[in-house]
Design a protein around this motif. Structure first.
Motif, PDB file in Angstrom:
ATOM      1  N   VAL A  60      23.726  48.341 -27.025  1.00 21.16           N
ATOM      2  CA  VAL A  60      24.429  47.883 -28.458  1.00 21.16           C
ATOM      3  C   VAL A  60      25.867  48.140 -28.381  1.00 21.16           C
ATOM      4  CG1 VAL A  60      24.438  48.374 -30.925  1.00 21.16           C
ATOM      5  CG2 VAL A  60      22.404  48.674 -29.452  1.00 21.16           C
ATOM      6  N   PHE A  61      26.620  47.103 -28.839  1.00 19.74           N
ATOM      7  CA  PHE A  61      28.204  47.556 -28.842  1.00 19.74           C
ATOM      8  C   PHE A  61      28.611  47.045 -30.405  1.00 19.74           C
ATOM      9  CE2 PHE A  61      26.678  46.614 -24.433  1.00 19.74           C
ATOM     10  CZ  PHE A  61      27.389  47.401 -23.763  1.00 19.74           C
ATOM     11  N   LEU A  62      29.652  47.683 -30.491  1.00 22.18           N
ATOM     12  CA  LEU A  62      30.131  47.338 -31.808  1.00 22.18           C
ATOM     13  C   LEU A  62      31.556  46.627 -31.665  1.00 22.18           C
ATOM     14  CD1 LEU A  62      29.515  50.887 -33.444  1.00 22.18           C
ATOM     15  CD2 LEU A  62      28.213  48.969 -33.734  1.00 22.18           C
ATOM     16  N   THR A 106      34.123  37.765 -25.995  1.00 23.16           N
ATOM     17  CA  THR A 106      34.147  38.891 -24.863  1.00 23.16           C
ATOM     18  C   THR A 106      33.077  38.586 -23.793  1.00 23.16           C
ATOM     19  OG1 THR A 106      35.028  40.353 -26.085  1.00 23.16           O
ATOM     20  CG2 THR A 106      34.052  41.242 -24.287  1.00 23.16           C
ATOM     21  N   LEU A 107      31.672  37.982 -24.504  1.00 25.90           N
ATOM     22  CA  LEU A 107      30.586  37.922 -23.830  1.00 25.90           C
ATOM     23  C   LEU A 107      30.751  36.697 -22.765  1.00 25.90           C
ATOM     24  CD1 LEU A 107      27.022  37.639 -25.378  1.00 25.90           C
ATOM     25  CD2 LEU A 107      27.574  36.139 -23.327  1.00 25.90           C
ATOM     26  N   LEU A 108      31.475  35.563 -23.474  1.00 27.91           N
ATOM     27  CA  LEU A 108      31.777  34.323 -22.498  1.00 27.91           C
ATOM     28  C   LEU A 108      32.542  34.661 -21.341  1.00 27.91           C
ATOM     29  CD1 LEU A 108      32.355  31.641 -25.326  1.00 27.91           C
ATOM     30  CD2 LEU A 108      30.334  32.159 -23.929  1.00 27.91           C
ATOM     31  N   ASP A 109      33.727  35.615 -21.591  1.00 25.55           N
ATOM     32  CA  ASP A 109      34.850  35.641 -20.776  1.00 25.55           C
ATOM     33  C   ASP A 109      33.904  36.670 -19.458  1.00 25.55           C
ATOM     34  OD1 ASP A 109      36.524  34.453 -21.872  1.00 25.55           O
ATOM     35  OD2 ASP A 109      37.555  36.221 -22.838  1.00 25.55           O
ATOM     36  N   GLY A 110      32.888  37.277 -19.778  1.00 27.60           N
ATOM     37  CA  GLY A 110      32.013  38.153 -18.688  1.00 27.60           C
ATOM     38  C   GLY A 110      31.226  37.171 -17.993  1.00 27.60           C
ATOM     39  N   LEU A 111      31.102  35.782 -18.163  1.00 23.26           N
ATOM     40  CA  LEU A 111      30.137  35.230 -17.595  1.00 23.26           C
ATOM     41  C   LEU A 111      30.720  34.247 -16.210  1.00 23.26           C
ATOM     42  CD1 LEU A 111      27.976  33.791 -20.435  1.00 23.26           C
ATOM     43  CD2 LEU A 111      27.291  35.550 -19.037  1.00 23.26           C
ATOM     44  N   PRO A 112      29.988  34.040 -15.405  1.00 26.90           N
ATOM     45  CA  PRO A 112      30.699  33.135 -14.263  1.00 26.90           C
ATOM     46  C   PRO A 112      30.921  31.792 -14.995  1.00 26.90           C
ATOM     47  CG  PRO A 112      28.764  34.271 -13.529  1.00 26.90           C
ATOM     48  CD  PRO A 112      28.805  34.557 -14.946  1.00 26.90           C
ATOM     49  N   LYS A 113      31.952  30.995 -14.576  1.00 24.51           N
ATOM     50  CA  LYS A 113      32.256  29.598 -15.121  1.00 24.51           C
ATOM     51  C   LYS A 113      31.360  28.458 -14.615  1.00 24.51           C
ATOM     52  CE  LYS A 113      35.730  30.695 -17.809  1.00 24.51           C
ATOM     53  NZ  LYS A 113      35.539  31.983 -17.956  1.00 24.51           N
ATOM     54  N   THR A 114      30.438  29.017 -13.696  1.00 29.28           N
ATOM     55  CA  THR A 114      29.548  27.898 -13.090  1.00 29.28           C
ATOM     56  C   THR A 114      28.262  27.994 -14.328  1.00 29.28           C
ATOM     57  OG1 THR A 114      28.301  30.060 -11.927  1.00 29.28           O
ATOM     58  CG2 THR A 114      29.970  28.657 -10.818  1.00 29.28           C
ATOM     59  N   HIS A 115      28.275  28.666 -15.490  1.00 32.42           N
ATOM     60  CA  HIS A 115      26.933  28.353 -16.346  1.00 32.42           C
ATOM     61  C   HIS A 115      27.176  27.191 -16.980  1.00 32.42           C
ATOM     62  CE1 HIS A 115      24.565  32.089 -16.733  1.00 32.42           C
ATOM     63  NE2 HIS A 115      25.717  32.783 -16.522  1.00 32.42           N
ATOM     64  N   ARG A 116      26.052  26.733 -17.381  1.00 29.76           N
ATOM     65  CA  ARG A 116      26.076  25.259 -17.873  1.00 29.76           C
ATOM     66  C   ARG A 116      25.512  25.644 -19.346  1.00 29.76           C
ATOM     67  NH1 ARG A 116      24.061  24.497 -13.097  1.00 29.76           N
ATOM     68  NH2 ARG A 116      21.910  23.952 -14.122  1.00 29.76           N
ATOM     69  N   ALA A 161      31.783  48.614 -22.313  1.00 32.16           N
ATOM     70  CA  ALA A 161      32.349  49.610 -23.580  1.00 32.16           C
ATOM     71  C   ALA A 161      33.865  49.030 -23.409  1.00 32.16           C
ATOM     72  CB  ALA A 161      31.906  50.894 -23.662  1.00 32.16           C
ATOM     73  N   PHE A 162      34.454  48.933 -22.291  1.00 39.16           N
ATOM     74  CA  PHE A 162      35.516  48.657 -22.156  1.00 39.16           C
ATOM     75  C   PHE A 162      35.894  47.182 -22.667  1.00 39.16           C
ATOM     76  CE2 PHE A 162      36.493  52.446 -19.577  1.00 39.16           C
ATOM     77  CZ  PHE A 162      37.484  52.955 -20.235  1.00 39.16           C
ATOM     78  N   CYS A 163      34.843  46.294 -22.400  1.00 41.14           N
ATOM     79  CA  CYS A 163      35.102  44.953 -22.780  1.00 41.14           C
ATOM     80  C   CYS A 163      34.862  44.812 -24.200  1.00 41.14           C
ATOM     81  CB  CYS A 163      34.292  44.005 -21.894  1.00 41.14           C
ATOM     82  SG  CYS A 163      34.672  44.467 -20.235  1.00 41.14           S
ATOM     83  N   PHE A 164      33.712  45.121 -24.696  1.00 44.73           N
ATOM     84  CA  PHE A 164      33.389  44.824 -25.991  1.00 44.73           C
ATOM     85  C   PHE A 164      34.089  45.725 -27.200  1.00 44.73           C
ATOM     86  CE2 PHE A 164      29.898  42.909 -23.974  1.00 44.73           C
ATOM     87  CZ  PHE A 164      29.734  41.882 -24.419  1.00 44.73           C
ATOM     88  N   GLU A 165      34.483  47.117 -26.795  1.00 42.53           N
ATOM     89  CA  GLU A 165      34.963  48.012 -27.617  1.00 42.53           C
ATOM     90  C   GLU A 165      36.110  48.393 -27.026  1.00 42.53           C
ATOM     91  OE1 GLU A 165      32.113  50.995 -28.053  1.00 42.53           O
ATOM     92  OE2 GLU A 165      30.492  49.801 -29.089  1.00 42.53           O
ATOM     93  N   ASN A 216      33.720  44.312 -39.187  1.00 43.85           N
ATOM     94  CA  ASN A 216      32.561  44.974 -38.273  1.00 43.85           C
ATOM     95  C   ASN A 216      31.417  43.743 -37.770  1.00 43.85           C
ATOM     96  OD1 ASN A 216      30.598  45.004 -40.688  1.00 43.85           O
ATOM     97  ND2 ASN A 216      32.050  45.981 -41.722  1.00 43.85           N
ATOM     98  N   ALA A 217      31.047  44.244 -36.719  1.00 42.11           N
ATOM     99  CA  ALA A 217      29.868  43.319 -36.083  1.00 42.11           C
ATOM    100  C   ALA A 217      29.240  44.052 -35.147  1.00 42.11           C
ATOM    101  CB  ALA A 217      30.740  41.986 -35.527  1.00 42.11           C
ATOM    102  N   PHE A 218      28.301  43.547 -34.477  1.00 41.66           N
ATOM    103  CA  PHE A 218      27.780  44.166 -33.318  1.00 41.66           C
ATOM    104  C   PHE A 218      27.256  42.932 -32.270  1.00 41.66           C
ATOM    105  CE2 PHE A 218      24.629  42.899 -36.513  1.00 41.66           C
ATOM    106  CZ  PHE A 218      23.361  42.615 -35.759  1.00 41.66           C
ATOM    107  N   VAL A 219      27.075  43.532 -31.208  1.00 41.48           N
ATOM    108  CA  VAL A 219      26.411  42.797 -30.099  1.00 41.48           C
ATOM    109  C   VAL A 219      25.029  43.625 -29.459  1.00 41.48           C
ATOM    110  CG1 VAL A 219      26.830  41.790 -27.839  1.00 41.48           C
ATOM    111  CG2 VAL A 219      28.477  41.895 -29.278  1.00 41.48           C
ATOM    112  N   LEU A 220      24.197  42.838 -29.224  1.00 42.82           N
ATOM    113  CA  LEU A 220      22.909  43.223 -28.785  1.00 42.82           C
ATOM    114  C   LEU A 220      22.595  42.586 -27.454  1.00 42.82           C
ATOM    115  CD1 LEU A 220      20.155  43.527 -31.872  1.00 42.82           C
ATOM    116  CD2 LEU A 220      22.084  45.238 -31.201  1.00 42.82           C
ATOM    117  N   LEU A 221      22.189  43.118 -26.339  1.00 42.18           N
ATOM    118  CA  LEU A 221      22.185  42.441 -25.273  1.00 42.18           C
ATOM    119  C   LEU A 221      20.842  42.957 -24.526  1.00 42.18           C
ATOM    120  CD1 LEU A 221      25.422  43.091 -23.230  1.00 42.18           C
ATOM    121  CD2 LEU A 221      24.983  41.226 -24.578  1.00 42.18           C
TER     122      LEU A 221
END
Length: 360
Positions: free
Chosen positions: A72-74, A84-94, A243-247, A208-213
């Protein structure tokens, strides 16, 4: 509960606009006022005293949405968390996307150069999705659980089946128009991510928002960062890679404290009770609007429907709604209404009376 006391706007307007912005309660307003007064009086000492509220909220979110606490990230808003989630994914994703999706989903994917494919949202949506998966072989499907224009809600059983059939396909959901409307079990939903702002159905105000993974997606994001050394600054000790990425930076105790207070408020009513009440009211609303030719059959007859409906109205009728002090929103080519637990059958009847040309 005296809803007019908690939400004074209800005595002035027929508020059918939670899909635009949820209401702040007077109880939350009192808490926010006390928070800021304590900040004025205490400065940095107050901040140190209030810092545990962030972890209290994280645990509250994990429990409310039935997610694993470490996943859980805030974040400040949906867009920040999603980007932030997108920036953590390889650009090979379709990516598979829906036509007329929320712009903060498809634009961010397309602008980052991800290969993508789109399907139409109509009465054959589930078949459209399955056909597109077989044809294009996407590695991720990003979508709003509830569509912001039409109110179409993706069938939760279909989402689970997708994950079972295509376990490697990442399912990334925007829950901003969904979270706070039903009793939701993230771990058993089939989703790999749910990203949601808190200012709509969670009634938490802005900022405020949240991310569940899921573990699957958490591990993918971690693998992209595991070789980057963590800072060794004492006050950041113990903070993990994601946490450094999402928060990054400071999290505001006013905005996230408001979220915590609002979650507690919703829990005091009961999310199951909220779901029951809104389901009954929205089922009646869909039937009445469908009878008037203002809602298509496939939306009126959904097994799992949302709290949002969109009607094709001319400008004269839109003006009549405004004159009757009914608050709603233009979205797409339609006029969108939405119902939360503080709405009543009287609110629906007032809407219907205006639509039927009766004097108010």
């Amino acid at each position: 509960m005296n809803l007019s006391a908690s939400f004074p706007i209800l005595s002035k307007y027929t508020y059918l606009n939670t899909a635009n912005s949820g209401l702040l309660s007077t109880e939350l307003a009192k808490w926010r006022s006390q928070h800021d007064q304590l900040f004025i009086d205490g400065g940095s000492a107050f901040r140190m005293e209030q810092s545990p509220i962030i972890e209290t909220l994280r645990a509250n979110v994990a429990g409310f949405f039935k997610a694993d606490l470490p996943n859980v990230f805030l974040t400040q808003n949906f867009s920040f968390g999603f980007n932030t989630l997108l920036d953590g994914l390889p650009k090979t994703h379709r990516f598979l996307l829906l036509n007329n999706e929320y712009p903060s989903i498809d634009y961010q994917i397309m602008s980052r150069g991800f290969e993508h494919f789109k399907v139409d949202l109509d009465e054959h949506l589930e078949d459209n999705i399955l056909a597109a998966i077989e044809k294009h072989q996407p590695t991720a499907f990003a979508f709003s659980v509830v569509q912001y224009i039409s109110g179409y809600r993706l069938n939760p059983d279909f989402i689970k089946k997708l994950k079972q059939t295509y376990p490697d396909l990442l399912l990334i959901g925007d829950g901003t128009q969904f979270s706070g409307t039903t009793d939701f079990d993230f771990k058993n939903s089939g989703l790999d991510a749910l990203v949601s702002s808190g200012y709509k159905w969670l009634l938490a105000g802005y900022g405020n928002a949240f991310v569940l993974l899921s573990d699957q997606l958490y591990n993918q994001l971690y693998q992209e960062r595991k070789n980057t050394p963590l800072p060794n600054t004492p006050f950041l000790k113990g903070k993990k890679q994601l946490a450094f990425c999402f928060e990054p930076g400071h999290l505001d105790t006013l905005n996230f404290g408001s979220f915590n207070e609002s979650l507690n408020f919703i829990k005091s009513i009961g999310i199951s009770e909220i779901e029951r009440k809104t389901e009954e009211l929205c089922k009646l609303a869909r039937t009445k609007l469908n009878d008037r030719g203002l809602l298509p059959d496939y939306l009126a007859n959904q097994q799992y429907a949302s709290t949002i409906m969109s009607m094709q109205l001319n400008q004269a009728m839109v003006d009549k709604l405004a004159d009757a002090r009914i608050l709603c929103s233009p979205r797409g080519t339609g006029t969108r209404v939405s119902f939360h637990f503080y709405n009543t059958e009287d609110d629906l009847q007032k809407l219907l009376d205006v639509l039927d040309g009766k004097k108010i």
